[in-house]
Write an enzyme that holds these catalytic residues in place. Sequence first.
Site, PDB file in Angstrom:
ATOM      1  N   SER A  57      -9.730   2.104   2.691  1.00  0.00           N
ATOM      2  CA  SER A  57      -8.834   2.847   1.822  1.00  0.00           C
ATOM      3  C   SER A  57      -7.827   1.974   1.072  1.00  0.00           C
ATOM      4  CB  SER A  57      -8.059   3.883   2.648  1.00  0.00           C
ATOM      5  OG  SER A  57      -7.243   3.246   3.626  1.00  0.00           O
ATOM      6  N   LYS A  82       0.838  -1.200   0.000  1.00  0.00           N
ATOM      7  CA  LYS A  82       0.000   0.000   0.000  1.00  0.00           C
ATOM      8  C   LYS A  82       0.872   1.248   0.000  1.00  0.00           C
ATOM      9  CE  LYS A  82      -3.998   1.996   2.439  1.00  0.00           C
ATOM     10  NZ  LYS A  82      -4.923   1.844   3.585  1.00  0.00           N
ATOM     11  N   SER A 137     -10.171  -0.381   6.848  1.00  0.00           N
ATOM     12  CA  SER A 137      -9.626  -0.118   5.521  1.00  0.00           C
ATOM     13  C   SER A 137      -9.008  -1.324   4.839  1.00  0.00           C
ATOM     14  CB  SER A 137      -8.574   1.003   5.594  1.00  0.00           C
ATOM     15  OG  SER A 137      -9.198   2.232   5.866  1.00  0.00           O
TER      16      SER A 137
END
Length: 531
Positions: free
Chosen positions: A161, A79, A185
């Site tokens: 996210s 990420k 997330s």
Amino acid sequence: MLTRSLLTRRSITLHDKYTRTISTWNQAIDNVQMHNGRLNAFVAVTERSILEDLGNQSVERQQQGTSLSPLDGAPIGIKDNFCTKTLPTTCGSKILEGFVSPYDATVVQHLKHSGAIIMGKTNMDGFGMGSANVFSYYGVAINPHDKEKNPTNKRRVAGGSSGGSAAAVASGMCVAALGSDTGGSVRLPASYCGVVGYKPSYGRCSRHGLVTYANSLDTVGILAQDVNMARLVFDTISDYDIKDPTSMTNEFRKRIDHEDQVLASRWAKSDDLSGLIVGIPQEYYVDPLSETVIEFWRRGIRFFRERGASIVPVSLPMTQSALSAYFTIALAEASSNLARYDGVRYGQRSTKDREEEDEFLYADTRAEGFGSEVKRRIMLGTHILTAGTYDKNFLPAQKARRLVQQDFDRVFIQPNLLHDQEYNSLFDKEGEGRVHLLLTPCAMSPALTIDECLPESDMHDDQSSNKHNRAVDTYVNDVMTVPASLAGIPAISVPSGESNGLPIGLQLLSQYGYDQFLLEIANVFSSSTKY
């Protein structure tokens, strides 16, 4: 005690299963080229020549019997809010565009030392602020299960996210990916994309090198093709780190690992779940929950019952206050943390022509660099931290958080080893309504469209059909996941089937520190997605 030798033996067994999968790193490279243009899962990709060289080295080690670890050769995504010294770390935000860290995050170091191949950096909502990956500077990450040729605003989101990580795993661009989970997330995009999303206990994995959103909530998470792959990654990155003050100490790990493993061994490698007690919290049955998700929840309950587990209704009364408490705390911490991005010490400076000592440099830099959702949350967080509001809202939110934690301690049979015996004795562990784990929905519905996830202020005129979606409405998507984040307990989203081609995940939660137990049960649960 869960010793290293035991972890090694288990990992070797899993490695035998994954040898073929891991050796397909070249297929992952091809999948990036074929699918990333459509899905927008990766925002930065390692050069193909480097990936091929790393892959060939891994194959050679496997042939010689000198593999570095069970993850040697596994294609892994990272990420975009984990620091990497060979790829940019932008947190999905313009203000950090082009920034390359001088060091790797601790968990990235662990993966590299294990021989894992870092495919690239995955898309995300700016600074982790979002539930649908629609607030990224690089554009929306698209759900791989969306096969329809819809208009752009009708495409299905990957969730947020960590939407890029979920989309990358679901489309075969990698076998696992790191994500961060502050309020769901990792678990929410996992549910939307039909992959496993695992949030370990707070402090299990080092956060050194993870760009901070909310210090007391941020947790390193894992997205993977199945539970065993998630466990391989977890075993690799879960270690004490002196550079992270919130890292679980070795002494405490030994103590809790022993209790964890004793419980996990009761149902290891068995479909017979007799003696297991599964709780169904009534407060998770909320009005916005879709009928489709409710039906899959019922199927999940039936799955456990048919395998001998006891199903017990439980009450977690503070769940109704969890969402407001979470956003109060998270936004306050975010406002403080993101104050450093001023264009002087950190981040891009404003591009406006100005005098060198222009008094508006700071304001213009933040206005230009931060996206709409980040600015919205910074302003709300700043308001929360003002003198009168701090006493009226922030302190009560912290008290509510403590009560949420006590709700979980009250229903779990396992004691919370963060606390002493006197604290745990307050809860009657032999009484009725005590459970080993909880089963809940993970998301309110299958993946939504982009149009359904944009608040009114971010919509264009041609998107007026859904202008009732205010910013606050999008926050409700986190209602199933934030209680576990407030309490710091482990939680995992497991794919449970599809409805009209769109995946739906269910969530399992357990007491703080009982990560291997939760993974063991999740593995049994994931063995069949057709109840």
